[in-house]
Scaffold this active site. Structure first.
Site, PDB file in Angstrom:
ATOM      1  N   ASP A  66     -17.792   6.155  -1.661  1.00 29.62           N
ATOM      2  CA  ASP A  66     -16.588   6.087  -0.819  1.00 29.62           C
ATOM      3  C   ASP A  66     -16.494   7.449  -0.148  1.00 29.62           C
ATOM      4  OD1 ASP A  66     -14.117   5.464   0.321  1.00 29.62           O
ATOM      5  OD2 ASP A  66     -12.976   5.692  -1.534  1.00 29.62           O
TER       6      ASP A  66
ATOM      7  N   ARG B 196     -12.959  -9.365   1.236  1.00 25.81           N
ATOM      8  CA  ARG B 196     -11.548  -9.008   0.990  1.00 25.81           C
ATOM      9  C   ARG B 196     -10.649 -10.196   1.316  1.00 25.81           C
ATOM     10  NH1 ARG B 196      -9.643  -3.718   1.197  1.00 25.81           N
ATOM     11  NH2 ARG B 196      -7.650  -4.720   0.767  1.00 25.81           N
TER      12      ARG B 196
ATOM     13  N   HIS C 216      -7.357   0.561  -6.506  1.00 23.17           N
ATOM     14  CA  HIS C 216      -7.533  -0.358  -5.366  1.00 23.17           C
ATOM     15  C   HIS C 216      -8.131  -1.664  -5.901  1.00 23.17           C
ATOM     16  CE1 HIS C 216      -7.712  -1.679  -1.368  1.00 23.17           C
ATOM     17  NE2 HIS C 216      -8.536  -0.802  -0.818  1.00 23.17           N
TER      18      HIS C 216
ATOM     19  N   GLN D 256      -9.919  -4.345  -3.643  1.00 25.45           N
ATOM     20  CA  GLN D 256     -11.230  -3.905  -3.171  1.00 25.45           C
ATOM     21  C   GLN D 256     -12.311  -4.173  -4.211  1.00 25.45           C
ATOM     22  OE1 GLN D 256     -11.663  -2.274  -0.003  1.00 25.45           O
ATOM     23  NE2 GLN D 256     -13.731  -2.955  -0.447  1.00 25.45           N
TER      24      GLN D 256
ATOM     25  N   CYS E 125     -16.354   0.722   0.249  1.00 29.54           N
ATOM     26  CA  CYS E 125     -15.125  -0.015   0.586  1.00 29.54           C
ATOM     27  C   CYS E 125     -14.774   0.071   2.062  1.00 29.54           C
ATOM     28  CB  CYS E 125     -13.965   0.512  -0.262  1.00 29.54           C
ATOM     29  SG  CYS E 125     -13.577   2.247   0.039  1.00 29.54           S
TER      30      CYS E 125
ATOM     31  N   ARG F  98       0.890  -1.177   0.000  1.00 27.44           N
ATOM     32  CA  ARG F  98       0.000   0.000   0.000  1.00 27.44           C
ATOM     33  C   ARG F  98       0.915   1.210   0.000  1.00 27.44           C
ATOM     34  NH1 ARG F  98      -5.342   1.251   3.470  1.00 27.44           N
ATOM     35  NH2 ARG F  98      -6.107  -0.074   1.781  1.00 27.44           N
TER      36      ARG F  98
END
Ligand code: CP
Ligand code: NVA
Length: 307
Positions: free
Chosen positions: A216, A281, A134, A137, A253, A107
């Site tokens: 988001d 996930r 991402h 996700q 997410c 990340r």
């Protein structure tokens, strides 16, 4: 005669992976979810390094759980704790980690830096979120849509709010999974949307008949202090959900900024799949790890998974 080693299978950009493989990963993730309490030891003895230059709850825990349930191990490092926070280069970091571990999850804000690290790694590198995308996700989101709606192909997916890393990955994934995406964004963000993606400033129009409503935070990590006034017309609330298709689902997410981008009523309603997506996930990452490691030079032998 010496043979050049096979390049590692990275998981960085969804469009770089064959759509059939992506669908296979989601299928495998659903199988692995069914085996949640007796997980096959696909990754026994293997180690994943996890590098973070930003906060995380889900990504950190779900990757650790994924590795451990499949018999593997993890080592988590923040940038500050590692020599990356000092003067060591991405190249040297990638070379060294490749001698110790079997895969690296990263990340990192800077997408180009993550790609450079992958270029120098001889083990698979997994994108666990950059400022641009991402992918793990969105794989979990697709899995959740399939679970809730029975399919992903042909679904009408409507995104509301900011055009950020998560939104742009939904854009990338739409042609790969065959869902129909519309983005409802403030007018000044329309220019940032890639050509071909459908965009509107009318949230009600985007919600009309949608099977999946998704949003988001309006303030991604690193944007603290941003003015959010222009986003209020894009809040996912009961009035917007009322315009969607019967049985429509809501997802996010996480983490949410309570109750900005989504109202409490919607986030806590039966239509909300936010915690299913969070759980998924872990399962989808098990399948991503298995795919990355299948031909990475480590012997998966008996543990071979068919994608
Ligand atoms: N959704 C997600 O990536 O959450 P974290 O920031 O908690 O990892
Ligand atoms: N867009 C958010 C996603 C967090 C998982 C961020 O970048 O902070």
């Amino acid at each position: 005669m010496t043979h050049a080693p096979k390049p590692p299978r990275h998981f960085i950009n969804l469009p770089d992976v064959d759509p059939g493989v992506l669908r296979g990963i989601v299928r495998r993730a659903r199988d692995l979810k069914r085996l949640k309490f007796s997980p096959p030891q696909l990754l026994s003895g293997l180690t994943l390094a996890m590098l973070f230059d930003k906060r995380s709850t889900r990504t950190r825990v779900s990757f650790e759980v994924a590795m451990k349930q499949l018999g593997g191990h993890t080592i988590a490092l923040s940038k500050e704790e590692s020599q990356l926070g000092g003067a060591e280069s991405l190249e040297a970091t990638a070379q060294v980690l490749s001698r110790y571990v079997d895969a690296v999850m990263v990340r990192m804000s800077d997408h180009a830096a993550l790609s450079e690290l992958a270029r120098h790694a001889s083990v698979p590198v997994i994108n666990a979120m950059t400022d641009r995308s991402h992918p793990c996700q969105i794989m979990a989101s697709v899995m959740t849509m399939e679970e809730r709606c029975g399919r992903v192909e042909g679904l009408k997916v409507a995104w509301f709010g900011d055009f950020n890393n998560v939104a742009s990955t939904y854009v990338e994934a739409a042609p790969l999974f065959g869902y129909d995406l519309v983005l409802a964004l403030p007018e000044d963000l329309h220019a940032r949307v890639p050509p071909g993606a459908r965009v509107t400033a009318d949230a009600g129009e985007a919600a009309a008949g949608a099977d999946v409503l998704v949003t988001d935070t309006w303030v991604s990590m690193g944007q603290e202090g941003k003015d959010i006034a222009k986003f209020w017309p894009f809040q996912v609330n009961a009035a917007l959900m009322a315009r969607a298709a019967p049985g429509a689902m809501f997802t996010h997410c996480l983490p949410m900024h309570e109750w900005e981008e989504v109202s409490e009523e919607v986030a806590k309603s039966p239509a909300s799949a936010i915690y299913d997506e969070a759980e998924n996930r872990a399962h989808v990452q098990k399948a991503i790890l298995a795919w990355c490691l299948e031909e990475a030079g480590v012997s998966v032998g008996q543990r071979k998974v068919d994608f």
